[in-house]
Design an enzyme around this catalytic site. Structure first.
Site, PDB file in Angstrom:
ATOM      1  N   LYS A 292      20.143   5.636  -0.987  1.00  0.00           N
ATOM      2  CA  LYS A 292      20.784   4.325  -1.194  1.00  0.00           C
ATOM      3  C   LYS A 292      19.826   3.208  -0.791  1.00  0.00           C
ATOM      4  O   LYS A 292      19.713   2.199  -1.489  1.00  0.00           O
ATOM      5  CB  LYS A 292      22.080   4.227  -0.374  1.00  0.00           C
ATOM      6  CG  LYS A 292      23.250   4.967  -1.007  1.00  0.00           C
ATOM      7  CD  LYS A 292      24.456   5.069  -0.069  1.00  0.00           C
ATOM      8  CE  LYS A 292      25.514   5.981  -0.676  1.00  0.00           C
ATOM      9  NZ  LYS A 292      26.523   6.448   0.274  1.00  0.00           N
TER      10      LYS A 292
ATOM     11  N   ASP B 203      32.370  -0.254  -0.821  1.00  0.00           N
ATOM     12  CA  ASP B 203      32.998   1.041  -1.124  1.00  0.00           C
ATOM     13  C   ASP B 203      34.402   0.865  -1.716  1.00  0.00           C
ATOM     14  O   ASP B 203      34.947   1.802  -2.301  1.00  0.00           O
ATOM     15  CB  ASP B 203      33.152   1.872   0.158  1.00  0.00           C
ATOM     16  CG  ASP B 203      32.054   2.898   0.350  1.00  0.00           C
ATOM     17  OD1 ASP B 203      31.554   3.439  -0.656  1.00  0.00           O
ATOM     18  OD2 ASP B 203      31.725   3.184   1.516  1.00  0.00           O
TER      19      ASP B 203
ATOM     20  N   GLN C  27      28.704   5.262   5.989  1.00  0.00           N
ATOM     21  CA  GLN C  27      28.664   6.573   5.354  1.00  0.00           C
ATOM     22  C   GLN C  27      29.713   7.499   5.982  1.00  0.00           C
ATOM     23  O   GLN C  27      29.805   7.605   7.204  1.00  0.00           O
ATOM     24  CB  GLN C  27      27.253   7.188   5.508  1.00  0.00           C
ATOM     25  CG  GLN C  27      27.040   8.492   4.784  1.00  0.00           C
ATOM     26  CD  GLN C  27      27.049   8.346   3.259  1.00  0.00           C
ATOM     27  OE1 GLN C  27      26.738   7.296   2.716  1.00  0.00           O
ATOM     28  NE2 GLN C  27      27.403   9.417   2.570  1.00  0.00           N
TER      29      GLN C  27
HETATM   30  N1  GUN Z   1      30.410  10.003   1.599  1.00  0.00           N
HETATM   31  C1  GUN Z   1      30.509  10.667   0.420  1.00  0.00           C
HETATM   32  N2  GUN Z   1      30.792   9.797  -0.583  1.00  0.00           N
HETATM   33  C2  GUN Z   1      30.863   8.576  -0.017  1.00  0.00           C
HETATM   34  C3  GUN Z   1      31.106   7.273  -0.549  1.00  0.00           C
HETATM   35  O1  GUN Z   1      31.335   7.061  -1.730  1.00  0.00           O
HETATM   36  N3  GUN Z   1      31.084   6.266   0.363  1.00  0.00           N
HETATM   37  C4  GUN Z   1      30.859   6.478   1.681  1.00  0.00           C
HETATM   38  N4  GUN Z   1      30.881   5.410   2.494  1.00  0.00           N
HETATM   39  N5  GUN Z   1      30.629   7.659   2.200  1.00  0.00           N
HETATM   40  C5  GUN Z   1      30.621   8.710   1.338  1.00  0.00           C
END
Ligand code: GUN
Length: 307
Positions: free
Chosen positions: A59, A126, A103
């Site tokens: 990311k 998110d 995350q």
């Molecule tokens: N962990 C797995 N998928 C995601 C996501 O889309 N967002 C976040 N914040 N954590 C994740």
């Protein structure tokens, strides 16, 4: 001689995501030159989970490559919840940060709901904050979870207008199933959410013009669950041992979705592959959400990014 069964058209999420990232990158450059504004995304990771570490590194790299500011905050596994909340408060107050992503999963001593609730909803790229969940439910502008947003873009790109189509979503998670249902309802689909307790799931799936699989069970959806001509969106990413026994013995794996792809491909009209379908859309939509959040923070109308 028997005719070859017809094959579904693959929905190339990898190519669509690359185009979306290009549009976000170009729009970001214009935002900076016209308004002096550089979108900023802060990603917070707590602990050492190897898969999460890979996602977070990716990311960060992709955010920078799109011309945005990328900050990664790495906190130890034993970080007290109060320290994480204090960091979020600092990021909420930082005018150079327009998106905040914590995350998941978080270590078990941390209350995930409390952490998500602490994020400024207008920075919640998110789309997990209850305010954004509510906005989506009532049709107000907000931030939409990245994976279902990516699925919707692929569906509209393949099918155009979705009005009146029967959509069956298998999986009721807050991250995919429920927001996917809201998005398809807003497109005037007739929406059913199925889950592990649904009776006669194969028969229900056969009613679907659009079938979205988001259950996390490898190849659960079989070919004879799919209505001929349906569009199948496979959100699953599961690891199975490699097909070749010698490679499997070395611990090699292969990625499969929640749909038995080879079976689906001879029944459906459109199907997303795994990998290369929905997966690449998630990070592209994260960048799109960060761009959108930055525009809104500055009172600038975001450019259209979906096509
Ligand atoms: N962990 C797995 N998928 C995601 C996501 O889309 N967002 C976040 N914040 N954590 C994740």
């Amino acid at each position: 001689m028997t005719a070859e069964p017809s094959r579904a058209t693959l929905i190339d999420g990898k190519a669509f995501a690359a185009g979306l990232v290009e549009r976000v990158t170009a729009a970001t450059a214009r935002l900076q030159s016209a308004h002096g504004l550089k979108p900023g995304l802060a990603v917070v990771i707590v602990g050492e989970d190897p898969a999460s570490q890979v996602y977070v590194r990716n990311k960060g790299e992709r955010t920078q490559a799109a011309g945005m500011r990328s900050d990664t905050h790495r906190l130890s596994e034993t970080t007290p919840q109060a320290d994480l909340l204090a960091l979020i408060a600092t990021l909420n107050a930082d005018s150079g940060i327009h998106g905040i992503l914590v995350q998941l999963p978080l270590p078990s001593h941390i209350d995930t709901a409390a952490v998500l609730a602490a994020i400024d909803p207008d920075k919640d790229v998110d789309g997990f904050h209850v305010v954004n969940v509510g906005r989506l439910a009532v049709g107000l502008p907000g931030l939409v979870p990245c994976t279902p947003l990516g699925c919707l873009m692929l569906l509209k790109n393949a099918l155009g207008d979705l009005t009146g189509l029967n959509a069956v979503i298998v999986g009721r998670s807050n991250i995919v199933g429920k927001p996917m249902a809201q998005l398809l309802l807003a497109e005037s689909c007739t929406v059913t959410i199925a889950h592990s307790r649904t009776r006669d799931l194969p028969a229900l799936c056969r009613t679907a013009d659009i079938l979205v699989a988001a259950v996390g069970r490898p190849e659960m959806i079989r070919g004879d669950w799919i209505r001929p001509g349906a569009t199948v969106i496979d959100v699953g990413i599961n690891r199975l041992p490699a097909r070749d026994p010698a490679r499997a013995a070395e611990g090699k794996t292969r990625l499969v979705g929640d749909v038995a792809f080879d079976e689906a491909a001879v029944v459906a009209q459109y199907v997303t592959p795994v990998p290369g379908g929905v997966g690449p859309m998630t990070i592209a939509c994260l960048l799109a959400n960060t761009y959108t959040a930055a525009c809104r923070a500055a009172g600038v109308t975001p450019e259209r990014l979906d096509a």
